[in-house]
Design a protein around this motif. Structure first.
Motif, PDB file in Angstrom:
ATOM      1  N   PRO A   1      93.268  -4.157 -73.567  1.00 35.50           N
ATOM      2  CA  PRO A   1      91.945  -3.393 -74.018  1.00 35.50           C
ATOM      3  C   PRO A   1      92.124  -2.584 -75.400  1.00 35.50           C
ATOM      4  O   PRO A   1      91.107  -2.268 -75.930  1.00 35.50           O
ATOM      5  N   PHE A   2      93.213  -2.140 -75.705  1.00 35.59           N
ATOM      6  CA  PHE A   2      93.449  -1.256 -76.845  1.00 35.59           C
ATOM      7  C   PHE A   2      93.104  -1.822 -78.035  1.00 35.59           C
ATOM      8  O   PHE A   2      93.245  -1.271 -79.285  1.00 35.59           O
ATOM      9  N   LEU A   3      93.238  -3.387 -78.062  1.00 36.91           N
ATOM     10  CA  LEU A   3      93.011  -4.014 -79.537  1.00 36.91           C
ATOM     11  C   LEU A   3      91.721  -3.885 -80.053  1.00 36.91           C
ATOM     12  O   LEU A   3      91.633  -3.366 -81.289  1.00 36.91           O
ATOM     13  N   ALA A   4      90.685  -3.519 -79.508  1.00 34.62           N
ATOM     14  CA  ALA A   4      89.331  -3.099 -79.854  1.00 34.62           C
ATOM     15  C   ALA A   4      89.588  -1.576 -80.419  1.00 34.62           C
ATOM     16  O   ALA A   4      88.773  -1.453 -81.517  1.00 34.62           O
TER      17      ALA A   4
ATOM     18  N   THR B   1      89.963  -8.352 -82.549  1.00 34.31           N
ATOM     19  CA  THR B   1      89.183  -9.034 -81.565  1.00 34.31           C
ATOM     20  C   THR B   1      90.059 -10.326 -81.194  1.00 34.31           C
ATOM     21  O   THR B   1      90.613 -10.991 -82.272  1.00 34.31           O
ATOM     22  N   THR B   2      90.133 -10.733 -80.140  1.00 36.39           N
ATOM     23  CA  THR B   2      90.466 -12.082 -79.774  1.00 36.39           C
ATOM     24  C   THR B   2      89.524 -13.256 -80.012  1.00 36.39           C
ATOM     25  O   THR B   2      88.329 -13.118 -80.262  1.00 36.39           O
TER      26      THR B   2
ATOM     27  N   ALA C   1     101.361 -10.812 -89.017  1.00 37.45           N
ATOM     28  CA  ALA C   1     100.747  -9.917 -89.550  1.00 37.45           C
ATOM     29  C   ALA C   1      99.012 -10.056 -89.137  1.00 37.45           C
ATOM     30  O   ALA C   1      98.606 -11.183 -89.198  1.00 37.45           O
ATOM     31  N   THR C   2      98.533  -9.218 -88.824  1.00 34.47           N
ATOM     32  CA  THR C   2      97.044  -9.107 -88.450  1.00 34.47           C
ATOM     33  C   THR C   2      96.301  -8.733 -89.421  1.00 34.47           C
ATOM     34  O   THR C   2      96.487  -8.374 -90.379  1.00 34.47           O
TER      35      THR C   2
END
Length: 540
Positions: A251-254, A259-260, A282-283
């Motif tokens: 959930p910490f991705l937000a 975003t997935t 790399a994101t």
């Protein structure tokens, strides 16, 4: 007058690292190992729920064929720890980017972690078909990958639970490589195409119509024996191949703005994953990399580990580039600054140091940003053993020469260290009774908060951290830096994030500057200089 009070901070101190690795499976450990061997400060945070925990062994991993998942993790942890990597058992609840460009992560136990870079390796979760008994046999009789489990069930009766017809057809023909007895359970899937049925017939794959109601035995006790259809018919098998939905649980991705996306192969949706922007992992967020099943849920252990190694190498290269840029800027500025004249500062110690350290018993001291050595020489003359660090060779050579004249050269260890990029050399093994940071500002980009937090870690129990800063911009013709922000005492304390159970704040205030005779010091326009002083003592 010195005031003593407790400063209210979060109940847990903040830990500081070059890289925070989120997830301690094969990918996370592989990345952490590479980074630790690159002499990076690494913390691995792991919730202890590996995807492959139910499996009896890890396969296709050269040199470790058949090792149990738990044994592999234990061995990986030991290897990472042998190079200085650290571990924290828990979950990351939130992550935010901080003003210095790094990241602050809040963990499930209230601990806070600051890291310059992130490597996300949280993996993925298999969402199983909802059938009585299926979850109880997961990883033993209920399987998903023939490359992971095919050898172990070779020549046995294997059934394939159909979901999407194309996926079931692919699975059935794949499992056929390990056994001649493959049965496709049509279950609730759409009808197979004529081509798929021809392929089944050619390979001796049987198709059984009817919805599956349960996996036997339903309680998971003993080996899997078969499945029961909705009409009560039982179909015998010794292994059941299923297709799971792959889900990301982070959930910490937000918080990071990540975003997935849906994972789709040949028109079939398999679940969600985190997409990356290049082969290094790399994101789309600077400073954040991802590896392993989080980005490629279908990757086996060997592939996930290799992905993490590439990501770790890219992270280290990124840090090196940043450190090189900072070093070039800082060296150029300070060598030019000290080269402007034969002496830049007055040669006297900072008045704030002489006031605040006057009541301290001599011991070991660390002088950060010692410049031309006024503070270090003053301390050494009063019985302290001093480690004095600065970036400028010119300043250190002047300081050493003056220390020799003053007769205290044997009590001072002068070290050239770039505090912006080489903290470990600034803080050698051991701790100090006094760590002093007097006017540790720089017009060149400088991670001051990170340096001061590391300075606090170097204070011995009972020791003192003394930080003095400009409260307003000094009026110095020819050297204006109006863009610089001078922190207030409250901001300095907040940046230190001290554990209130281990520290006492003895002074935290803004005040006029006085000279060594106690007279107020004014600038050329008769405005009094104002400084900020933070003096804290480690109590535990």
């Amino acid at each position: 007058m010195t005031t003593t009070h407790r400063h209210q901070q979060p109940p847990h101190p903040t830990r500081h690292h070059d890289v925070l690795v989120v997830g301690g499976g094969a990918a996370g450990l592989g990345g952490a190992l590479t980074l630790a061997r690159a002499r990076r400060s690494v913390l691995v945070v792991d919730a202890g729920r590996p995807r492959n925990a139910p499996a009896a062994g890890v396969h296709g991993l050269l040199g470790r064929e058949g090792v149990s998942p738990a044994e592999l993790v234990a061995a990986g942890r030991a290897e990472v720890a042998s190079y200085g990597g650290e571990f924290h058992d828990g979950e990351v609840r939130s992550v935010v980017r901080e003003a210095d460009g790094g990241f602050r992560a809040e963990l499930s136990d209230g601990t806070a972690v600051h890291a310059r870079r992130l490597l996300l390796a949280t993996g993925t979760t298999d969402l199983l078909p909802e059938l009585p008994g299926l979850a109880a046999h997961w990883g033993r009789g209920v399987l998903h990958c023939p490359y992971c489990h095919g050898w172990e069930v070779r020549d046995r009766r294997i059934a394939v639970l159909a979901g999407h017809p194309a996926v079931a057809a692919h699975q059935a023909l794949l499992w056929r490589q390990w056994t001649a007895e493959v049965t496709v359970l049509a279950h609730t899937a759409e009808p197979f195409t004529e081509q798929q049925l021809h392929e089944f017939a050619a390979r001796g794959v049987t198709v059984v119509a009817g919805e599956v109601a349960a996996v036997l035995p339903e309680d998971g006790a003993g080996a899997l024996t078969g499945v029961r259809l909705a009409d009560g018919t039982e179909v015998a098998c010794e292994a059941l191949a299923v297709s799971t939905e792959l889900a990301v649980d982070a959930p910490f991705l937000a918080d990071l703005g990540l975003t997935t996306t849906e994972l789709v192969r040949e028109g079939v949706r398999f679940g969600t994953h985190l997409a990356t922007t290049d082969p290094t992992g790399a994101t789309g967020v600077p400073g954040v990399w991802a590896a392993g099943n989080l980005t490629d849920p279908l990757a086996q252990v060997a592939v996930a580990t290799a992905d993490a190694l590439r990501a770790a190498a890219a992270i280290n290269a990124d840090l090196i580039a940043e450190e090189t840029r900072l070093a070039v800027e800082a060296v150029a500025f300070w060598e030019r600054r000290y080269g402007e004249s034969e002496q830049i500062w007055s040669g006297r110690p900072n008045a704030s140091l002489t006031v605040e350290a006057a009541d301290l018993a001599p011991g070991s001291a660390l002088d950060l940003g010692c410049g031309e050595g006024g503070d270090a020489i003053w301390l050494a003359g009063r019985g302290w053993r001093v480690t004095a660090v600065d970036l400028s060779r010119v300043a250190l050579e002047r300081a050493a020469a003056r220390a020799a004249v003053e007769g205290v050269a044997d009590r001072i260890d002068w070290r050239r260290v770039d505090l912006a990029v080489d903290l470990e050399n600034a803080f050698p093994l051991g701790s100090y009774d006094l760590v002093s940071a007097q006017f540790l500002h720089s017009p060149a980009e400088f991670p001051r908060e990170r340096v001061l937090r590391r300075a606090a870690e170097a204070v011995a129990p009972g020791g003192t951290l003394l930080i003095t800063s400009h409260a307003v911009h000094p009026a110095r013709p020819g050297h204006p830096h109006p863009e610089m922000h001078f922190p207030t005492p409250a901001e300095t304390l907040a940046a230190l994030r001290l554990d209130p159970g281990a520290w006492t704040v003895e002074r935290a205030e803004e005040h006029p500057r006085h000279d060594h005779a106690g007279h107020p010091v004014a600038d050329p326009d008769a405005r009094p200089h104002r400084d900020s002083t933070v003096r804290v003592r480690r109590t535990a």
